[in-house]
Design a protein around this motif. Sequence first.
Motif, PDB file in Angstrom:
ATOM      1  N   SER A  61       4.807   6.440  -3.345  1.00  0.00           N
ATOM      2  CA  SER A  61       3.413   6.788  -3.096  1.00  0.00           C
ATOM      3  C   SER A  61       3.262   7.359  -1.699  1.00  0.00           C
ATOM      4  O   SER A  61       4.020   7.012  -0.784  1.00  0.00           O
ATOM      5  CB  SER A  61       2.523   5.550  -3.256  1.00  0.00           C
ATOM      6  N   TYR A  63       0.711   6.705   0.006  1.00  0.00           N
ATOM      7  CA  TYR A  63      -0.135   5.721   0.686  1.00  0.00           C
ATOM      8  C   TYR A  63       0.704   4.585   1.281  1.00  0.00           C
ATOM      9  O   TYR A  63       1.757   4.231   0.753  1.00  0.00           O
ATOM     10  CB  TYR A  63      -1.161   5.140  -0.277  1.00  0.00           C
ATOM     11  N   TYR A  65      -0.299   1.430   1.396  1.00  0.00           N
ATOM     12  CA  TYR A  65      -0.463   0.247   0.549  1.00  0.00           C
ATOM     13  C   TYR A  65      -0.515   0.649  -0.925  1.00  0.00           C
ATOM     14  O   TYR A  65      -0.941   1.756  -1.274  1.00  0.00           O
ATOM     15  CB  TYR A  65      -1.736  -0.505   0.919  1.00  0.00           C
ATOM     16  N   LYS A  66      -0.130  -0.280  -1.782  1.00  0.00           N
ATOM     17  CA  LYS A  66      -0.116  -0.006  -3.210  1.00  0.00           C
ATOM     18  C   LYS A  66      -1.517   0.025  -3.806  1.00  0.00           C
ATOM     19  O   LYS A  66      -1.730   0.604  -4.872  1.00  0.00           O
ATOM     20  CB  LYS A  66       0.739  -1.063  -3.940  1.00  0.00           C
ATOM     21  N   THR A  67      -2.463  -0.612  -3.150  1.00  0.00           N
ATOM     22  CA  THR A  67      -3.828  -0.649  -3.648  1.00  0.00           C
ATOM     23  C   THR A  67      -4.777  -0.728  -2.459  1.00  0.00           C
ATOM     24  O   THR A  67      -4.344  -0.798  -1.305  1.00  0.00           O
ATOM     25  CB  THR A  67      -4.028  -1.863  -4.587  1.00  0.00           C
ATOM     26  N   ASN A  86      -7.318   2.575   2.545  1.00  0.00           N
ATOM     27  CA  ASN A  86      -5.887   2.840   2.427  1.00  0.00           C
ATOM     28  C   ASN A  86      -5.541   4.004   3.339  1.00  0.00           C
ATOM     29  O   ASN A  86      -6.399   4.835   3.659  1.00  0.00           O
ATOM     30  CB  ASN A  86      -5.496   3.150   0.977  1.00  0.00           C
TER      31      ASN A  86
END
Length: 249
Positions: A61, A63, A65-67, A86
Motif C-alpha cells: 500500500s 499508505y 497504515y492499513k486503515t 492516514n
Amino acid sequence: MRKKESLFSLLIVFAGLMLSHTNMFGQGVVGGAQASGMDMNTGPYGTIKSFGFPEKVTTGSKYLYKTWKVGTLEVDAGVVKEYGMNIDLQNGYLEINTDVGVRTVPMKAVKTLTMGLANTRDLQTFVATQKYGGTQVGAAGLFEILVQNDTETTLLKYYFLEVKTGSYNAALDMGNNETKYVVKNRYFLSKNGKLVEVSPNKKKFLESFSGENRAQVEAFLKESNVKLKDQEDIVAVCKFLNDRDISLN
C-alpha cells in the motif's frame, strides 16, 4: 472447354501453394499456433483474437497504515481533532476522513500530527521534515519524533515508499506483472541545527563524531552490542549521546 479445364487446374495449384505457404510459415509467431500468450485463428488469414497477458497485480500500500487511525492535526489555521487519518507516502498528503468526505492536507503544512490514542504505547508524533532541515538529506514529508529534546539530541524517523515494478516480457511470456509497494524508513539525529543520518554501518556512523566523542560512542557500540538497524538500539544510542552531552560533527 480446354481453357476452362486449364483455369480450374491453375486455381487448384494456387490454392495448394497458399496452404503450403501457411503451413511453412505459420510457426513464425513465438510459441506457434499454441502460443500461451495468444488465442489465435490458425486458418488462412486468421486473426489474433486476444492476448493472454497476465493481469497487473498490486501488493502492499502507498499508505503508512492499513486503515484509518485516530489523529489530531495542527496547522497554521487551527486544529482538527480525533478524526480518522492516514498518511499517503506516495503523494505527500495527509488524508482526513471527515463527515463530508476525504480531505487532504500537504505534509509540508503540518505543524504537529499525533496518530493513535493518547497515553498509549502506539501514540506517534510527527512534524514536517523542513522543521529539522530535511531537504538537506533528501527527506520530504514527515518526521516521526522518537526522542525529543529541544536542547539536546533529537531522534527522528523518516518513512518513505519504495515502488518495485515487475519485469514482464510479453514477447517471451515470462516474468511477472506485479507492482509492489514497500514502506521503508531512515533514522536521523538532530542537534544545534545539524541533521545526520544513522547509518546501519557502524564505521560510517562513527564519522558523525570526532575526537574523544567518537571514542566514547565507539566504546558504547561495542560494549552494548548495538545494532544500528534496530529501533530500540538506536533510541539507546540517542539517550547515551544526551547523557554524555556528545555533539554531532
